[in-house]
Each structure stands twice: as structure tokens, then as C-alpha cells.
Design a protein around this motif. Structure first.
Motif, PDB file in Angstrom:
ATOM      1  N   LYS A  96     -12.993 -30.186  10.489  1.00  0.00           N
ATOM      2  CA  LYS A  96     -12.188 -31.355  10.841  1.00  0.00           C
ATOM      3  C   LYS A  96     -12.713 -32.664  10.254  1.00  0.00           C
ATOM      4  N   GLY A  97     -14.023 -32.868  10.165  1.00  0.00           N
ATOM      5  CA  GLY A  97     -14.567 -34.149   9.740  1.00  0.00           C
ATOM      6  C   GLY A  97     -14.479 -34.409   8.246  1.00  0.00           C
ATOM      7  N   LEU A  98     -14.235 -33.368   7.458  1.00  0.00           N
ATOM      8  CA  LEU A  98     -14.199 -33.515   6.008  1.00  0.00           C
ATOM      9  C   LEU A  98     -12.813 -33.936   5.543  1.00  0.00           C
ATOM     10  N   PRO A  99     -12.722 -34.654   4.429  1.00  0.00           N
ATOM     11  CA  PRO A  99     -11.395 -35.006   3.906  1.00  0.00           C
ATOM     12  C   PRO A  99     -10.638 -33.753   3.475  1.00  0.00           C
ATOM     13  N   GLN A 100      -9.367 -33.736   3.747  1.00  0.00           N
ATOM     14  CA  GLN A 100      -8.529 -32.572   3.464  1.00  0.00           C
ATOM     15  C   GLN A 100      -7.553 -32.898   2.328  1.00  0.00           C
ATOM     16  N   PRO A 101      -7.903 -32.547   1.087  1.00  0.00           N
ATOM     17  CA  PRO A 101      -6.990 -32.829  -0.014  1.00  0.00           C
ATOM     18  C   PRO A 101      -5.816 -31.857  -0.011  1.00  0.00           C
TER      19      PRO A 101
END
Length: 129
Positions: A96-101
Motif C-alpha cells: 500500500k505505501g509504494l507508488p502504484q504506476p
């Protein structure tokens, strides 16, 4: 929003393709060097790179049988570790905390590619009749 690092996979893929063609087509193969020394190939008329490409392909055809250990080590690195890398990328896309491209369907596409590649690797390892 896109950084220049997002172009890195494309640049590396194009660089690898260019490197393969450069080595296959332009490298002086020993047979080619002998042909130039014997003057059976005239470089003033043009560069006969198609012959060098065929010789490289034929030269590499018997390597699997002659160098089985090196072939299997390369196959392990390419397929097994590559598949683990794909699974890692899939798992990182669910944090959840990571950017989702990309849109949501990219996660399902990654999952399907990971499952298909894992099934094919397991099928290639299993003994045949």
C-alpha cells in the motif's frame, strides 16, 4: 510525473538488442578473418555480414550438448531467477505505501504472467515419458 528512470528498461532493452546485433554481424569471426587474409572475400565490394551471422548461429548450435553445465547455469539464471524477479515485482505492486504506476488491471496482468511463466517453468523441469 514520469521520471527519466522510467525509460531505463526501454533503453536497456534497445541497448541489449543493438549489442547482440553488433557482436553477431560485425565481429570478425576467425573464419571471416581467414577469408579476408586469403582474399576470397573482397571488402571493397561490401561487408558480407550474412555469412558471419550464419556461422555464429551454427557455431552456437552444439554448445548445449558440449557444455551442458554452462547451459544449465545460464538457463537457471535466465528463467528461474527471472521468474522470481517477476514475482517480486508483483508482490511489490500490492504494498500500500509504494507508488502504484498504471491502472488496477496491471496487477492482474502481472499475476497472470507470473502464474503462466511459473507453470511453463515447472512443466519444462518435470520429466517426460
Amino acid at each position: 510525473m514520469w521520471s527519466y528512470l522510467s525509460l531505463l528498461p526501454v533503453i536497456l532493452a534497445l541497448w541489449a538488442i543493438a549489442g547482440i546485433w553488433l557482436v553477431s554481424c560485425i565481429t570478425f569471426h576467425p573464419v571471416f578473418a581467414i577469408a579476408v587474409a586469403n582474399r576470397s572475400v573482397d571488402l571493397k565490394k561490401g561487408f558480407p555480414f550474412i555469412r558471419l551471422l550464419w556461422l555464429k548461429g551454427l557455431g552456437g548450435a552444439g554448445r548445449e550438448k558440449n557444455q551442458k553445465g554452462a547451459h544449465m547455469a545460464g538457463a537457471f539464471l535466465a528463467f528461474i531467477l527471472g521468474n522470481l524477479y517477476f514475482w517480486l515485482q508483483f508482490l511489490l505492486s500490492w504494498i500500500k505505501g509504494l507508488p502504484q504506476p498504471g491502472p488496477r488491471w496491471v496487477k492482474l496482468l502481472r499475476l497472470s504472467f507470473c502464474v503462466i511463466s511459473t507453470i511453463l517453468i515447472v512443466a519444462s523441469i518435470l520429466p517426460r515419458e
